[in-house]
Write a protein that holds these residues in place. Structure first.
Motif, PDB file in Angstrom:
ATOM      1  N   ALA A 102       4.040   0.364   1.089  1.00 34.82           N
ATOM      2  CA  ALA A 102       3.411  -0.884   0.675  1.00 34.82           C
ATOM      3  C   ALA A 102       2.231  -0.615  -0.252  1.00 34.82           C
ATOM      4  O   ALA A 102       1.744   0.510  -0.360  1.00 34.82           O
ATOM      5  N   SER A 103       1.754  -1.679  -0.893  1.00 30.50           N
ATOM      6  CA  SER A 103       0.671  -1.556  -1.877  1.00 30.50           C
ATOM      7  C   SER A 103      -0.710  -1.780  -1.301  1.00 30.50           C
ATOM      8  O   SER A 103      -1.699  -1.330  -1.874  1.00 30.50           O
ATOM      9  N   SER A 104      -0.811  -2.514  -0.197  1.00 30.13           N
ATOM     10  CA  SER A 104      -2.093  -2.826   0.399  1.00 30.13           C
ATOM     11  C   SER A 104      -1.874  -3.147   1.867  1.00 30.13           C
ATOM     12  O   SER A 104      -0.729  -3.329   2.314  1.00 30.13           O
ATOM     13  N   ILE A 105      -2.937  -3.255   2.605  1.00 32.89           N
ATOM     14  CA  ILE A 105      -2.820  -3.594   4.020  1.00 32.89           C
ATOM     15  C   ILE A 105      -2.263  -4.995   4.191  1.00 32.89           C
ATOM     16  O   ILE A 105      -1.397  -5.236   5.043  1.00 32.89           O
ATOM     17  N   GLU A 106      -2.718  -5.945   3.375  1.00 32.11           N
ATOM     18  CA  GLU A 106      -2.191  -7.308   3.438  1.00 32.11           C
ATOM     19  C   GLU A 106      -0.688  -7.325   3.143  1.00 32.11           C
ATOM     20  O   GLU A 106       0.095  -7.999   3.818  1.00 32.11           O
ATOM     21  N   HIS A 107      -0.297  -6.559   2.142  1.00 31.02           N
ATOM     22  CA  HIS A 107       1.110  -6.443   1.765  1.00 31.02           C
ATOM     23  C   HIS A 107       1.920  -5.850   2.921  1.00 31.02           C
ATOM     24  O   HIS A 107       3.006  -6.335   3.264  1.00 31.02           O
ATOM     25  N   ALA A 108       1.385  -4.797   3.533  1.00 26.93           N
ATOM     26  CA  ALA A 108       2.091  -4.135   4.633  1.00 26.93           C
ATOM     27  C   ALA A 108       2.274  -5.074   5.819  1.00 26.93           C
ATOM     28  O   ALA A 108       3.334  -5.101   6.453  1.00 26.93           O
ATOM     29  N   LEU A 109       1.248  -5.846   6.149  1.00 29.48           N
ATOM     30  CA  LEU A 109       1.361  -6.795   7.254  1.00 29.48           C
ATOM     31  C   LEU A 109       2.461  -7.813   6.996  1.00 29.48           C
ATOM     32  O   LEU A 109       3.219  -8.173   7.902  1.00 29.48           O
ATOM     33  N   GLU A 110       2.560  -8.263   5.757  1.00 29.29           N
ATOM     34  CA  GLU A 110       3.612  -9.222   5.405  1.00 29.29           C
ATOM     35  C   GLU A 110       4.997  -8.589   5.529  1.00 29.29           C
ATOM     36  O   GLU A 110       5.946  -9.219   6.019  1.00 29.29           O
ATOM     37  N   LEU A 111       5.109  -7.334   5.123  1.00 24.56           N
ATOM     38  CA  LEU A 111       6.391  -6.642   5.213  1.00 24.56           C
ATOM     39  C   LEU A 111       6.784  -6.390   6.670  1.00 24.56           C
ATOM     40  O   LEU A 111       7.957  -6.529   7.034  1.00 24.56           O
ATOM     41  N   VAL A 112       5.825  -6.038   7.514  1.00 26.74           N
ATOM     42  CA  VAL A 112       6.102  -5.846   8.940  1.00 26.74           C
ATOM     43  C   VAL A 112       6.602  -7.138   9.565  1.00 26.74           C
ATOM     44  O   VAL A 112       7.593  -7.158  10.310  1.00 26.74           O
ATOM     45  N   GLN A 113       5.931  -8.242   9.264  1.00 25.26           N
ATOM     46  CA  GLN A 113       6.357  -9.538   9.796  1.00 25.26           C
ATOM     47  C   GLN A 113       7.753  -9.900   9.321  1.00 25.26           C
ATOM     48  O   GLN A 113       8.567 -10.446  10.073  1.00 25.26           O
ATOM     49  N   MET A 114       8.056  -9.586   8.075  1.00 27.40           N
ATOM     50  CA  MET A 114       9.371  -9.884   7.530  1.00 27.40           C
ATOM     51  C   MET A 114      10.448  -9.051   8.222  1.00 27.40           C
ATOM     52  O   MET A 114      11.522  -9.559   8.572  1.00 27.40           O
ATOM     53  N   LEU A 115      10.178  -7.772   8.426  1.00 27.44           N
ATOM     54  CA  LEU A 115      11.141  -6.923   9.120  1.00 27.44           C
ATOM     55  C   LEU A 115      11.409  -7.439  10.538  1.00 27.44           C
ATOM     56  O   LEU A 115      12.554  -7.470  10.992  1.00 27.44           O
ATOM     57  N   GLN A 116      10.364  -7.837  11.210  1.00 30.91           N
ATOM     58  CA  GLN A 116      10.511  -8.274  12.597  1.00 30.91           C
ATOM     59  C   GLN A 116      11.124  -9.664  12.708  1.00 30.91           C
ATOM     60  O   GLN A 116      12.008  -9.901  13.536  1.00 30.91           O
ATOM     61  N   ASN A 117      10.674 -10.605  11.864  1.00 30.75           N
ATOM     62  CA  ASN A 117      11.093 -11.998  12.004  1.00 30.75           C
ATOM     63  C   ASN A 117      12.368 -12.329  11.246  1.00 30.75           C
ATOM     64  O   ASN A 117      13.212 -13.082  11.738  1.00 30.75           O
ATOM     65  N   GLU A 118      12.512 -11.794  10.037  1.00 32.77           N
ATOM     66  CA  GLU A 118      13.681 -12.104   9.208  1.00 32.77           C
ATOM     67  C   GLU A 118      14.878 -11.224   9.555  1.00 32.77           C
ATOM     68  O   GLU A 118      16.022 -11.656   9.453  1.00 32.77           O
ATOM     69  N   PHE A 119      14.609  -9.961   9.925  1.00 36.19           N
ATOM     70  CA  PHE A 119      15.696  -9.001  10.103  1.00 36.19           C
ATOM     71  C   PHE A 119      15.807  -8.460  11.533  1.00 36.19           C
ATOM     72  O   PHE A 119      16.677  -7.644  11.810  1.00 36.19           O
ATOM     73  N   GLU A 120      14.928  -8.888  12.413  1.00 39.78           N
ATOM     74  CA  GLU A 120      14.946  -8.454  13.811  1.00 39.78           C
ATOM     75  C   GLU A 120      14.930  -6.930  13.940  1.00 39.78           C
ATOM     76  O   GLU A 120      15.653  -6.339  14.737  1.00 39.78           O
ATOM     77  N   GLN A 121      14.074  -6.302  13.149  1.00 38.38           N
ATOM     78  CA  GLN A 121      13.925  -4.857  13.146  1.00 38.38           C
ATOM     79  C   GLN A 121      12.631  -4.459  13.851  1.00 38.38           C
ATOM     80  O   GLN A 121      11.589  -5.108  13.681  1.00 38.38           O
ATOM     81  N   SER A 122      12.674  -3.389  14.611  1.00 34.04           N
ATOM     82  CA  SER A 122      11.449  -2.844  15.197  1.00 34.04           C
ATOM     83  C   SER A 122      10.680  -2.082  14.119  1.00 34.04           C
ATOM     84  O   SER A 122      11.272  -1.407  13.271  1.00 34.04           O
ATOM     85  N   SER A 123       9.365  -2.208  14.131  1.00 30.49           N
ATOM     86  CA  SER A 123       8.576  -1.575  13.073  1.00 30.49           C
ATOM     87  C   SER A 123       7.162  -1.301  13.550  1.00 30.49           C
ATOM     88  O   SER A 123       6.671  -1.918  14.501  1.00 30.49           O
TER      89      SER A 123
END
Length: 457
Positions: free
Chosen positions: A266-287
């Motif tokens: 990721a590019s920033s902490i804010e960006h990373a948090l958004e990507l983690v949420q997307m992995l967990q909520n959109e794709f049901e992936q553990s992260s």
């Protein structure tokens, strides 16, 4: 511990050169096993009674811990820098805080100094040296009994010479030993990487200054409009698309390798948090997320290394030297577009382990520099056809990893709007007194992918 063939060959060359020279530079592709080779050199010099102590320097605390573990295992001696230890590991940052008493060790004893990823240290004399390179020139160059420089990417973006490096008239560094990606893959030392460049064939960019412009690729849009690369990697639908490709591939790999893991840069902490949420909520992936702001990032990485979590999302942590062999998929969403960083991140998914499937997939957007780096990797393998088109489809997977009905990659209507985060690069290049109105853009064509496979499966 049995060495790989390249490691044995390199150790012999190091010891031979030390008969008449004190400096040695080794280039070995990321993930080839440079640390183990260096530990064997140290072991041989101790056995021959040619050194008393070993000092290692490296870029990060995470790499420092990995080097310590490797040296203690290989030498069967304590390597924590305390009384009675054979040596210790320190970060390059610590070069600026070490005391004169520490440096006295090099003058009073026979010391091997090892530099991991030496390209971080610049300068062949004090006038052009960076802070770390200057300390090496002042305190180590003339006093160490031997030095061993290691690098997987022996060049610098600022074009300064690497400290202790030898250069040809063409300003090309001359390494004493070279072990490239082609050899590493052929020897089964590194995985066979596949680089997927994601593009879109209809990009419409509008702004208050100009009428709408339509482009057939991201490269054209970046080159001929105010559209910034950072805008794409921060946009929700674009992030979702690249993650969908990584999730699909990781789910496929985990059918054979249940502990296979994926890395998102990721590019920033804010960006990373958004990507983690997307992995967990959109794709049901553990992260799990790790960043340079964490108080104990090494512990986070170590837990991920040993667990079965699917994804680790990193901000400035999982790059050069970080050893997580179960990583096999990477989604590269960093704003950094230097070839050094690109290759070091790619190396994180190339470490061979005991799994059945050793595929390695690297997903990124088709930005001009990233395309250029991919093609340079291709040119490292002139006898291999490495670029081919991949039939594009977006496959959906349930949280169990079972593939559901594939969805055709139809024209995707994406209205992508900006917020303030997207314009940092542009704002840095304009008068601060001017009000910059960022453009809006649409990706209304098909996503397309070009896969660069360094070897056929």
């Amino acid at each position: 511990m049995k060495l790989r063939q390249w490691q044995s060959t390199c150790v012999k060359q190091v010891l031979q050169k030390y008969n008449n020279s004190k400096h040695f530079m080794c280039l070995a592709t990321p993930a080839a096993g440079k640390t183990t080779m260096a530990a064997e050199v140290a072991l041989q010099l101790v056995a021959q009674d040619k050194i008393d102590f070993i000092i290692c320097f490296c870029p990060t605390k995470e790499v420092e811990q990995g080097i310590r573990r490797t040296f203690e295992r290989h030498l069967n001696r304590s390597f924590n820098g305390s009384i009675g230890a054979l040596g210790g590991v320190y970060t390059y940052q610590s070069l600026l805080t070490l005391t004169p008493e520490f440096w006295q060790i090099l003058q009073e004893y026979r010391v091997l100094v090892i530099f991991d990823e030496l390209h971080h240290c610049a300068g062949d004399h004090l006038a052009n040296a960076n802070a770390w390179g200057a300390q090496i020139l002042i305190n180590i160059c003339d006093y160490a009994t031997y030095t061993l420089g290691l690098s997987g990417t022996p060049w610098r973006s600022d074009r300064l010479p690497i400290t202790l490096g030898r250069y040809l008239d063409s300003n090309q560094i001359e390494c004493d030993f070279t072990y490239g990606l082609k050899e590493a893959v052929a020897d089964g030392v590194c995985r066979q990487p596949r680089i997927v460049l994601i593009d879109n064939d209809k990009i419409t960019v509008t702004s208050r200054k100009e009428e709408a412009q339509t482009f057939s690729s991201l490269t054209d849009a970046f080159s001929n409009s105010d559209l910034a690369y950072k805008s794409i990697i921060l946009e929700k639908e674009a992030m979702k698309y690249i993650l969908s490709q990584g999730v699909s591939k990781l789910s496929e790999l985990r059918r054979q390798n249940p502990d296979a893991g994926g890395l998102v840069v990721a590019s920033s902490i804010e960006h990373a948090l958004e990507l983690v949420q997307m992995l967990q909520n959109e794709f049901e992936q553990s992260s799990v997320m790790v960043s340079y702001q964490d108080s104990m990032p090494s512990e986070i990485i170590d837990r991920y290394r040993k667990q079965n979590t699917e994804w680790i999302v990193s901000v400035g942590m999982v790059s050069e030297g970080t050893d997580i062999p179960r990583l096999q998929v990477c989604c590269y969403l960093s704003h950094i577009r230097t070839e050094m960083y690109y290759r070091q991140v790619l190396g994180r998914i190339l470490r061979i382990n005991a799994s059945v499937n050793q595929d390695a997939w690297f997903f990124t957007f088709a930005e001009g520099n990233l395309v250029k780096y991919a093609n340079r990797i291709q040119r490292d393998l002139p006898d291999t056809t490495v670029i081919y088109e991949l039939e594009s489809e977006v496959a959906r997977y349930s949280h169990t990893g079972r593939k559901e009905q594939p969805q055709p990659n139809r024209g995707v209507e994406l209205l992508l709007s900006f917020d303030g985060r997207a314009n940092t690069e542009l704002q840095n290049n304009i008068d601060s007194n001017q009000l910059y109105i960022s453009p809006d853009y649409q990706l209304t064509g098909q996503y397309r992918q070009k896969v660069i496979s360094l070897f056929k499966a």
